[in-house]
Design a protein around this motif. Sequence first.
Motif, PDB file in Angstrom:
ATOM      1  N   LYS A   1      29.167  23.084  65.989  1.00  0.00           N
ATOM      2  CA  LYS A   1      29.582  24.407  65.520  1.00  0.00           C
ATOM      3  C   LYS A   1      31.049  24.655  65.814  1.00  0.00           C
ATOM      4  O   LYS A   1      31.808  25.107  64.948  1.00  0.00           O
TER       5      LYS A   1
ATOM      6  N   SER B   1      27.469  36.126  63.193  1.00  0.00           N
ATOM      7  CA  SER B   1      27.256  35.849  64.624  1.00  0.00           C
ATOM      8  C   SER B   1      26.884  37.091  65.421  1.00  0.00           C
ATOM      9  O   SER B   1      26.330  36.966  66.521  1.00  0.00           O
TER      10      SER B   1
ATOM     11  N   CYS C   1      31.404  34.068  59.126  1.00  0.00           N
ATOM     12  CA  CYS C   1      30.904  33.460  60.366  1.00  0.00           C
ATOM     13  C   CYS C   1      30.904  34.480  61.506  1.00  0.00           C
ATOM     14  O   CYS C   1      29.923  34.597  62.253  1.00  0.00           O
ATOM     15  N   ASP C   2      32.004  35.197  61.636  1.00  0.00           N
ATOM     16  CA  ASP C   2      32.088  36.205  62.694  1.00  0.00           C
ATOM     17  C   ASP C   2      31.059  37.312  62.490  1.00  0.00           C
ATOM     18  O   ASP C   2      30.459  37.812  63.447  1.00  0.00           O
TER      19      ASP C   2
ATOM     20  N   THR D   1      26.231  29.296  61.480  1.00  0.00           N
ATOM     21  CA  THR D   1      25.545  30.275  62.324  1.00  0.00           C
ATOM     22  C   THR D   1      24.040  30.057  62.416  1.00  0.00           C
ATOM     23  O   THR D   1      23.421  30.471  63.403  1.00  0.00           O
TER      24      THR D   1
END
Length: 333
Positions: free
Chosen positions: A125, A209, A205-206, A117
Amino acid sequence: MDSPEAMVNNTTSVVGASEQYSVGRKQRSPLDFLFRVLTGGSALLVGLILLAIMASLTIEGWEALRTFGWRFFISQQWNPVTNQYGALIFIVGTLVSSLIAMIVAIPVSFGIALFITELAPSRIKSPISSTIELLAAIPSIIFGMWGLLVFAPKFAMVEPWITDTFGDVPGLGVLFRGPPMGIGMLAAGIVLGIMVIPFISAIMCDVFSVVPNILRESAYGLGATTWEVVWNVVLPYTRAAVFGGIFLGLGRALGETMAVTFVIGNTDMLSRSLLMPGASIASVIANEFTEATTSLYRSALLALGLILFIITIIVLSVARIMLARIERKSGGK
């Protein structure tokens, strides 16, 4: 200031809009009622399923709990020949292997998520994220076979170095003494940690983000470094969700069966050394359930399942309490 006629017209418009909204609500009420029933029924069904599982485990394991009482939770004896059963070895094995897994998985997951990220070029990515998601989809038995056939032989060659390096450290050395077998509590924890890394890192990661870019850009504009942006902006903004992802990975580690069964050693022995074989609740149930020929033996295994169920509920409840406190503190700020 509005004239009396304008005020009357505005009031009439508001009343008319309210009446139209009420009529619309009345027209949609059957669908709204059906939606509430379906969603509420689904939530209730989940709760009933959990209660049914707990009730069935309690009923089936009651014979062992009644026979051995509270000693079932603190006894190290597990002997099907003499019908003597105790859960302490497997409780310790479950908690220790899961703790090792979290020690391995959390820093690596943070590194993966922050690299994707914050640092990775745009062209790589997507491939890295797809790889992480693919790893999360690999069945646990594959991790177990890899651990037994590939990781364990390599780890056996590293264990002498671990013993020579940490074996003489006061207080810590007792954890790293033993023959280099490649399998054991430490090996099981490492394999388990590798298995839960994709779950935790994908969630992180989610979460990272969704941090607004304006916050990052503002911090960079004030002269902050990448580390300062991560530590002072990204992590405070997402800490509640990060804790949730970590505890989700811990719940996954506590109940894992096949990956642990292959490399933990599966011995009914409690050792202070992490290099020695051990057993977890899930592994002993998987190994011995088909051999449970007596009702007491089968009841003891199901009582172990009840203990694992309770441990998982406690862990998730602690997670919810911690998340609630974090959210209250964040709201207070």
